[in-house]
Design an enzyme around this catalytic site. Structure first.
Site, PDB file in Angstrom:
ATOM      1  N   PHE A  91      40.262  81.841  -2.352  1.00 52.15           N
ATOM      2  CA  PHE A  91      39.212  81.540  -2.761  1.00 52.15           C
ATOM      3  C   PHE A  91      38.274  81.369  -4.029  1.00 52.15           C
ATOM      4  O   PHE A  91      39.346  81.840  -5.373  1.00 52.15           O
ATOM      5  CB  PHE A  91      38.660  82.971  -2.544  1.00 52.15           C
ATOM      6  CG  PHE A  91      37.090  83.101  -2.635  1.00 52.15           C
ATOM      7  CD1 PHE A  91      36.545  82.740  -1.115  1.00 52.15           C
ATOM      8  CD2 PHE A  91      36.277  83.545  -3.797  1.00 52.15           C
ATOM      9  CE1 PHE A  91      34.739  82.893  -1.624  1.00 52.15           C
ATOM     10  CE2 PHE A  91      34.979  83.876  -3.860  1.00 52.15           C
ATOM     11  CZ  PHE A  91      33.790  82.702  -2.788  1.00 52.15           C
ATOM     12  N   ASN A 193      33.647  91.016  -2.113  1.00 53.34           N
ATOM     13  CA  ASN A 193      33.104  90.395  -2.222  1.00 53.34           C
ATOM     14  C   ASN A 193      33.567  89.948  -0.160  1.00 53.34           C
ATOM     15  O   ASN A 193      34.846  88.737  -0.743  1.00 53.34           O
ATOM     16  CB  ASN A 193      33.755  88.875  -2.642  1.00 53.34           C
ATOM     17  CG  ASN A 193      32.623  87.675  -2.532  1.00 53.34           C
ATOM     18  OD1 ASN A 193      32.046  87.474  -2.106  1.00 53.34           O
ATOM     19  ND2 ASN A 193      33.243  86.799  -3.305  1.00 53.34           N
ATOM     20  N   PRO A 194      33.298  90.301   0.509  1.00 53.26           N
ATOM     21  CA  PRO A 194      34.039  89.419   2.045  1.00 53.26           C
ATOM     22  C   PRO A 194      33.865  88.353   2.450  1.00 53.26           C
ATOM     23  O   PRO A 194      33.096  87.906   1.976  1.00 53.26           O
ATOM     24  CB  PRO A 194      33.748  91.114   2.576  1.00 53.26           C
ATOM     25  CG  PRO A 194      32.506  91.187   2.384  1.00 53.26           C
ATOM     26  CD  PRO A 194      32.462  90.751   0.532  1.00 53.26           C
TER      27      PRO A 194
END
Ligand code: GLN
Length: 304
Positions: A91, A193-194
């Site tokens: 990410f 921060n899923p």
């Protein structure tokens, strides 16, 4: 060719091919080539660039023109003023997250003066930016990070070493809290921060993101809340009494987060805004200790 000429040529190429911020990107790419910050590029302006370096830059530019996000082309990205390594498949940290991490750092500082040993957890840690930023700025913090992706955990570990934090941080591969179930570990603060983008919105994201960023790090199922729901359900078991959960979500998910949290026995403390003014995260607490109170409408935490 001089650095100045190469810079101009790169800007031109990027602009012609429709890259939105060609000047900024060219500065970052040349900065990488010369191992300097973009702001110092002009110091090298009249220096000749060896052909080998020119070819190296050309390769980076071509990657970018294929649609690879700039962050992956550079292999390094700044978060919260710190340098982090980054690779495809992990990410890309967003500036939206920095805003609430700042508030977490302030809270952690406050808590570190009050509690003997401060233990934090970065859930869905990716490259480790959230937890490592907190550990960097809060010297008393012992941090655990978890991610379901082995690549992410390996990168987070590299970043921990890169920042000199490896003695206070542990990164583990696992599905949410699963690595802690057998360790009977509980936390003062959980930061997460899923993935929270609904499938339909993910399908509309730009191609570079869809092709190169891991879907599992962004996509939170049909309504975007699949992982958030699990985190809110499981968090109370892993929080110490009075412990806090900072969780990022879409602005439209705030009510759901508050409701799910309360159902699971967490008190909704306050919403946190990103730099565009949208509600981007929420703070919840297990129980409600007097020692520390976030006021609900403050832009910075108020401690009483
Ligand atoms: N903020 C990201 C986006 O909207 C999503 C982040 C996430 O799913 N954790 O692109």
């Amino acid at each position: 060719m001089t650095v100045r000429e190469l810079f101009r040529k790169t800007v031109r190429t990027l602009r012609e091919r429709g890259i939105p911020s060609p000047t900024r990107e060219a500065r970052l790419l040349l900065g990488k080539l010369l191992a300097t910050s973009p702001a110092r590029l002009y110091l090298f302006w009249d220096q000749r660039v060896p052909e080998e370096d020119e070819r190296m830059l050309q390769a980076l530019v071509e990657e970018r023109l294929l649609g690879v996000p700039l962050q992956y082309v550079l292999g390094e990205w700044e978060f919260f003023s710190l340098p982090f390594r980054l690779r495809r498949g992990v990410f890309i940290p967003r500036v939206d997250t920095e805003a609430w991490v700042e508030e977490a750092v302030v809270l952690l500082h406050f808590l570190s003066g009050k509690r003997k040993q401060l233990v934090g957890c970065d859930l869905c840690c990716g490259s480790g930016v959230i937890g490592l930023s907190c550990a960097f700025f809060v010297p008393g913090l012992v941090l655990y990070g978890v991610d379901i992706s082995e690549d992410a955990v390996a990168l987070a570990l590299e970043n921990a070493r890169f920042l000199g934090l490896e003695e206070r941080v542990t990164f583990l591969v696992g599905d949410l809290f699963s690595p802690f179930a057998s360790r009977s570990l509980t936390f003062d603060v959980i930061l997460s921060n899923p993935p929270y983008v609904p499938v339909a919105s993910w399908e509309k994201l730009e191609e570079g993101i869809r092709l190169y960023e891991p879907r599992e790090a962004l996509c939170g199922g049909e309504d975007g809340l699949e992982v958030i729901r699990r985190i809110l359900r499981e968090a109370p078991r892993f929080l110490r009494e009075g412990g806090f959960l900072f969780i990022e979500h879409d602005p439209s998910q705030k009510e759901a987060v508050a409701e799910l949290g309360e159902k699971s026995g967490l008190t909704y403390v306050r919403a946190l805004r990103d730099y565009t003014g949208s509600i981007r995260a929420s703070v919840l607490q297990l129980g409600r200790e007097r020692e520390c109170e976030f006021s609900s409408d403050a832009t910075t935490p108020a401690f009483t």
